[in-house]
Design an enzyme around this catalytic site. Sequence first.
Site, PDB file in Angstrom:
ATOM      1  N   SER A  51     -48.772 -28.341 -31.853  1.00  0.00           N
ATOM      2  CA  SER A  51     -50.212 -28.933 -31.361  1.00  0.00           C
ATOM      3  C   SER A  51     -51.687 -28.311 -32.140  1.00  0.00           C
ATOM      4  O   SER A  51     -51.556 -27.981 -33.419  1.00  0.00           O
ATOM      5  CB  SER A  51     -50.228 -28.852 -30.150  1.00  0.00           C
ATOM      6  OG  SER A  51     -51.219 -30.432 -30.101  1.00  0.00           O
ATOM      7  N   THR A  52     -52.675 -28.264 -31.565  1.00  0.00           N
ATOM      8  CA  THR A  52     -53.560 -28.317 -31.964  1.00  0.00           C
ATOM      9  C   THR A  52     -53.519 -26.565 -32.418  1.00  0.00           C
ATOM     10  O   THR A  52     -53.160 -25.388 -32.081  1.00  0.00           O
ATOM     11  CB  THR A  52     -54.989 -28.042 -31.140  1.00  0.00           C
ATOM     12  OG1 THR A  52     -54.635 -28.897 -30.109  1.00  0.00           O
ATOM     13  CG2 THR A  52     -56.192 -27.813 -31.223  1.00  0.00           C
ATOM     14  N   HIS A  64     -48.223 -32.715 -33.414  1.00  0.00           N
ATOM     15  CA  HIS A  64     -49.050 -33.796 -32.608  1.00  0.00           C
ATOM     16  C   HIS A  64     -49.364 -33.908 -33.974  1.00  0.00           C
ATOM     17  O   HIS A  64     -50.501 -33.932 -34.290  1.00  0.00           O
ATOM     18  CB  HIS A  64     -48.862 -33.528 -31.540  1.00  0.00           C
ATOM     19  CG  HIS A  64     -48.486 -33.069 -30.370  1.00  0.00           C
ATOM     20  ND1 HIS A  64     -49.303 -32.102 -29.873  1.00  0.00           N
ATOM     21  CD2 HIS A  64     -47.509 -33.567 -30.531  1.00  0.00           C
ATOM     22  CE1 HIS A  64     -47.836 -31.845 -29.050  1.00  0.00           C
ATOM     23  NE2 HIS A  64     -47.104 -32.691 -29.324  1.00  0.00           N
ATOM     24  N   MET A  84     -52.760 -27.291 -27.595  1.00  0.00           N
ATOM     25  CA  MET A  84     -52.629 -28.348 -26.214  1.00  0.00           C
ATOM     26  C   MET A  84     -51.985 -28.743 -25.239  1.00  0.00           C
ATOM     27  O   MET A  84     -51.361 -29.223 -25.641  1.00  0.00           O
ATOM     28  CB  MET A  84     -54.530 -28.519 -26.026  1.00  0.00           C
ATOM     29  CG  MET A  84     -55.022 -28.527 -26.827  1.00  0.00           C
ATOM     30  SD  MET A  84     -56.182 -29.632 -26.617  1.00  0.00           S
ATOM     31  CE  MET A  84     -57.740 -28.582 -28.356  1.00  0.00           C
ATOM     32  N   ASP A 115     -46.389 -29.542 -23.838  1.00  0.00           N
ATOM     33  CA  ASP A 115     -45.263 -30.398 -24.654  1.00  0.00           C
ATOM     34  C   ASP A 115     -44.525 -28.948 -25.429  1.00  0.00           C
ATOM     35  O   ASP A 115     -44.808 -27.861 -26.453  1.00  0.00           O
ATOM     36  CB  ASP A 115     -45.460 -31.329 -25.877  1.00  0.00           C
ATOM     37  CG  ASP A 115     -44.931 -31.733 -26.021  1.00  0.00           C
ATOM     38  OD1 ASP A 115     -43.602 -31.627 -25.158  1.00  0.00           O
ATOM     39  OD2 ASP A 115     -44.500 -32.318 -27.476  1.00  0.00           O
TER      40      ASP A 115
END
Length: 338
Positions: free
Chosen positions: A157-158, A184, A279, A282
């Site tokens: 993600s991030t 994401h 973050m 997940d």
Amino acid sequence: MRMAIRGILAHDPNIEVVGVASDGIEGVEKALSLKPDLVTMDVEMPRMDGISALKEIMKKAPTRVLMVSTLTNEGAKATFEALEAGAIDYIPKNVTDSSDAQKVFKDELLRRVKESAISIFANRVAAPSRVLVSPAMKVASSRFANRKISCVGIGASTGGPVALQEVLSRVPVNFPFGIMVAIHMPKAFTGPYAERLNSKCSLNIKEAVDGDVLKPGQALIAPGGRHSLLVRQAGGMAVKTVPTSDYPKHLYIPSVDLMLTSLADVSNGAMLGVVLTGMGNDGFKGMQHLKSKGGVTLVQDEATSTIYGMPKACVDGGVADEVLPLGEIGFEIGRIAG
């Protein structure tokens, strides 16, 4: 747009807006003089564009920067350039007057700003560090080399766009298994991102579509806006995309948990699961399911993660077989397969 962002942030009692800039040149000047904790930066600005301004800020006074990007191919390409230049994250810019779209933008902006602020690694403003790995380390055997592996699943993600490029660029072109990636991203971004990776890595990399089969030497990027599952069919392990409404409890799109869980099932646990920076948590349930089926799990370490959320959830939950710095993960993937 500038005033809309200021209004959203100023109405939150936990956020103080210390300044507003009307163009890139003024943005650099105010970043230097005001020394804010976080800068929101549009890609498209007069006098100096956001990418140039970001590079100037990183050169003169490194600061956390959150890019605001349009949902277009051009916006996506500029966003990835910004992330490589040191931006910590991005938020898609809604350009419609729809009240629903405005609410989504507001909620997402506040979430990203607050999460970047509370992260214990929020002061990391550069792209994930490049870790030098010696030739001896590259060819050394993995302690998991004797484990049966038939595929690889990667979630992020991030910080993921830069981290994933770092990982996949170190996986050899003759890699014997297929790789499935869930990161994401909005629908408009995953296609250009896959093209960018394909141009920078020796592997064949493309955005996945329904029916794509995992193949040796290829990495498939789950399309944004939908969830991606892996199913067994005559040709092997194939991608099946499903609407998010089918899995309303999975808030992150595309879901790393769903991808890893389905891949663990169709491979009967003969796979390597990898969770990179990001973050939230997940990927934890997917890695947990993979572990229960006898698979191998690998996560990025704390020091090289932009945001140590997703990897930390796996470590704290006891489902990480190995924790490695970013620069070693691609080599380890190759070693395990070898």
